[in-house]
Design an enzyme around this catalytic site. Sequence first.
Site, PDB file in Angstrom:
ATOM      1  N   LYS A  13       0.835  -1.209   0.000  1.00  0.00           N
ATOM      2  CA  LYS A  13       0.000   0.000   0.000  1.00  0.00           C
ATOM      3  C   LYS A  13       0.868   1.257   0.000  1.00  0.00           C
ATOM      4  O   LYS A  13       0.675   2.156  -0.802  1.00  0.00           O
ATOM      5  CB  LYS A  13      -0.939   0.030   1.221  1.00  0.00           C
ATOM      6  CG  LYS A  13      -1.896  -1.143   1.291  1.00  0.00           C
ATOM      7  CD  LYS A  13      -2.825  -1.052   2.501  1.00  0.00           C
ATOM      8  CE  LYS A  13      -2.113  -1.104   3.838  1.00  0.00           C
ATOM      9  NZ  LYS A  13      -1.419  -2.382   4.123  1.00  0.00           N
ATOM     10  N   ARG A 127      11.722  -5.409   4.789  1.00  0.00           N
ATOM     11  CA  ARG A 127      11.396  -3.991   4.578  1.00  0.00           C
ATOM     12  C   ARG A 127      12.317  -3.075   5.369  1.00  0.00           C
ATOM     13  O   ARG A 127      12.641  -3.327   6.525  1.00  0.00           O
ATOM     14  CB  ARG A 127       9.957  -3.697   5.011  1.00  0.00           C
ATOM     15  CG  ARG A 127       9.671  -2.193   4.997  1.00  0.00           C
ATOM     16  CD  ARG A 127       8.227  -1.854   5.075  1.00  0.00           C
ATOM     17  NE  ARG A 127       7.588  -2.399   6.251  1.00  0.00           N
ATOM     18  CZ  ARG A 127       6.278  -2.420   6.406  1.00  0.00           C
ATOM     19  NH1 ARG A 127       5.486  -1.939   5.476  1.00  0.00           N
ATOM     20  NH2 ARG A 127       5.757  -2.936   7.500  1.00  0.00           N
TER      21      ARG A 127
END
Length: 216
Positions: A13, A127
Amino acid sequence: MRLVLVGPPGAGKGTQAQYIASNLSIPKISTGDIFRANVSGGTELGKLAKTYMDRGDLVPDEVTIAMVRDRLAEDDAQDGFLLDGFPRNVSQAEVLRDMLKDWGQTLDLVLELVVDDEEVVRRLAGRRTCSQCGRIWHVEFDDKKDDICDACGGRLFQRDDDKEETVRHRLEVYQEQTAPLVSFYVEEDILVGVDATGPVEEVTQRAMEAIRPYMG
Ligand code: AP5
Ligand code: MG
């Protein structure tokens, strides 16, 4: 264009929001980013939010909704916005609908980023986020060998909630509380699903193709 991105943790997202918002020249409003900025700033809101975020639970609705209401009332959001991470349950979605209605606005489109749990875990484990510009990287997929942001030179950090057991809990919270939004927005007839697997640029292309018919 008034747009919402829905999808499990790690669906991409935030990554897609950077490109879509810039393509459409609208502000990107990420509730997770606003909470994290408050955590690093040591504000009261940050102290409260941190206890929920560290467990992977949702921050209480009244706090989150008040924060989003203030942000959407700002000048730059009057002609459109991209919401990333809000709404996250049906009651937030109902409040958003009513709030926009009061302002004479409606949502144009909700994009659902679709990926499976295995890919989510792979993505979140690698990440890294830039502490300066907020850009999102991945150690493996972006071949990041150092912890310096290639975009601005800032230092990269790993999010506290990306520990494996917290990720697992965030996925459960998504299934229980956020996934019901999909049928909520199907009923409102504004939901479009996008396959969020494959290279980042291909996902952006698919998202932009899905958005095009809804652009005024
Ligand atoms: P939030 O920050 O919104 O976290 P999230 O929804 O769990 O989603 P993530 O940010 O983890 O994933 P993402 O989909 O943005 O993926 P990304 O682009 O980074 O929320 C955090 C917390 O804040 C919540 O748990 C809650 O406590 C609180 N909160 C926030 N909003 C709230 C609300 N409305 N109500 C209540 N509480 C709220 O990508 C992940 C990784 O994958 C990156 O490394 C990226 O480089 C990589 N990647 C992305 N796309 C690809 C691709 N196509 N191929 C390969 N790698 C890719
Ligand atoms: Mg995000």
